[in-house]
Design a protein around this motif. Structure first.
Motif, mmCIF file in Angstrom:
data_model
loop_
_atom_site.group_PDB
_atom_site.id
_atom_site.type_symbol
_atom_site.label_atom_id
_atom_site.label_comp_id
_atom_site.label_asym_id
_atom_site.label_seq_id
_atom_site.Cartn_x
_atom_site.Cartn_y
_atom_site.Cartn_z
ATOM 1 N N ALA A 72 -31.422 70.109 -51.813
ATOM 2 C CA ALA A 72 -30.236 70.289 -50.971
ATOM 3 C C ALA A 72 -30.642 70.654 -49.548
ATOM 4 C CB ALA A 72 -29.327 71.366 -51.554
ATOM 5 N N ILE A 73 -31.671 71.496 -49.404
ATOM 6 C CA ILE A 73 -32.158 71.881 -48.080
ATOM 7 C C ILE A 73 -32.695 70.653 -47.348
ATOM 8 C CG2 ILE A 73 -33.949 73.190 -46.866
ATOM 9 C CD1 ILE A 73 -33.623 75.329 -49.090
ATOM 10 N N LEU A 74 -33.539 69.897 -48.030
ATOM 11 C CA LEU A 74 -34.111 68.695 -47.410
ATOM 12 C C LEU A 74 -33.034 67.680 -47.049
ATOM 13 C CD1 LEU A 74 -37.267 68.228 -49.648
ATOM 14 C CD2 LEU A 74 -37.189 69.040 -47.287
ATOM 15 N N ASP A 75 -32.065 67.503 -47.934
ATOM 16 C CA ASP A 75 -30.981 66.554 -47.685
ATOM 17 C C ASP A 75 -30.166 66.959 -46.460
ATOM 18 O OD1 ASP A 75 -29.046 64.356 -48.626
ATOM 19 O OD2 ASP A 75 -27.762 66.139 -48.538
ATOM 20 N N ALA A 76 -29.836 68.239 -46.352
ATOM 21 C CA ALA A 76 -29.036 68.707 -45.223
ATOM 22 C C ALA A 76 -29.783 68.505 -43.908
ATOM 23 C CB ALA A 76 -28.677 70.180 -45.404
ATOM 24 N N TYR A 77 -31.057 68.844 -43.883
ATOM 25 C CA TYR A 77 -31.839 68.695 -42.654
ATOM 26 C C TYR A 77 -31.992 67.226 -42.270
ATOM 27 C CZ TYR A 77 -35.686 68.896 -39.348
ATOM 28 O OH TYR A 77 -36.471 68.735 -38.239
ATOM 29 N N ARG A 78 -32.325 66.388 -43.250
ATOM 30 C CA ARG A 78 -32.513 64.960 -42.971
ATOM 31 C C ARG A 78 -31.224 64.336 -42.453
ATOM 32 N NH1 ARG A 78 -31.500 60.264 -45.513
ATOM 33 N NH2 ARG A 78 -30.635 61.376 -47.288
ATOM 34 N N THR A 79 -30.120 64.660 -43.069
ATOM 35 C CA THR A 79 -28.828 64.123 -42.629
ATOM 36 C C THR A 79 -28.492 64.604 -41.220
ATOM 37 O OG1 THR A 79 -28.060 64.047 -44.919
ATOM 38 C CG2 THR A 79 -26.373 63.967 -43.205
ATOM 39 N N ALA A 80 -28.767 65.869 -40.937
ATOM 40 C CA ALA A 80 -28.489 66.406 -39.603
ATOM 41 C C ALA A 80 -29.346 65.704 -38.553
ATOM 42 C CB ALA A 80 -28.744 67.904 -39.576
ATOM 43 N N ARG A 81 -30.607 65.446 -38.864
ATOM 44 C CA ARG A 81 -31.472 64.737 -37.919
ATOM 45 C C ARG A 81 -30.961 63.325 -37.655
ATOM 46 N NH1 ARG A 81 -37.423 64.494 -39.410
ATOM 47 N NH2 ARG A 81 -37.316 63.069 -37.656
ATOM 48 N N LEU A 82 -30.557 62.632 -38.716
ATOM 49 C CA LEU A 82 -30.035 61.270 -38.553
ATOM 50 C C LEU A 82 -28.753 61.263 -37.732
ATOM 51 C CD1 LEU A 82 -30.642 59.815 -42.116
ATOM 52 C CD2 LEU A 82 -31.778 59.120 -40.007
ATOM 53 N N ARG A 83 -27.849 62.173 -38.037
ATOM 54 C CA ARG A 83 -26.585 62.237 -37.303
ATOM 55 C C ARG A 83 -26.820 62.556 -35.831
ATOM 56 N NH1 ARG A 83 -22.832 66.225 -38.870
ATOM 57 N NH2 ARG A 83 -21.360 65.041 -37.675
#
Length: 91
Positions: A72-83
């Motif tokens: 969940a931590i990795l997913d949130a960070y990756r999504t934030a970087r992409l956005r």
């Protein structure tokens, strides 16, 4: 052209995701995804707690939940970087 709303900084999302499981996804405007992560953290954490041998460490007893928490931590960070990158390219 409509004004684009600035997404939160990825480091802030990462910090929030570490402190509060599922809230990184909420900051990324994915509340259902955050709720799913929290559900599986609790579910798998409980299952491994109930099935683990008594001699296993606390981390081992909660391994299922800890694994989903890390994802969940990795997913949130990756999504934030992409956005954030998409936002930067569109302005």
């Amino acid at each position: 052209m409509p004004e684009l709303r600035r997404p939160p900084h990825p480091w802030l999302v990462l910090l929030v995701a570490i402190v509060l499981p599922g809230c990184g996804q909420v900051m990324n405007r994915q509340p259902q995804r955050g709720l799913v992560f929290v559900f599986f953290i609790l579910l798998l954490g409980t299952l491994t707690l109930l099935t683990a041998d008594p001699s296993v460490s606390v981390v081992g007893k909660l391994a299922g939940g800890v694994f989903v928490y890390a994802m969940a931590i990795l997913d949130a960070y990756r999504t934030a970087r992409l956005r954030r990158e998409i936002w930067r390219r569109e302005i």
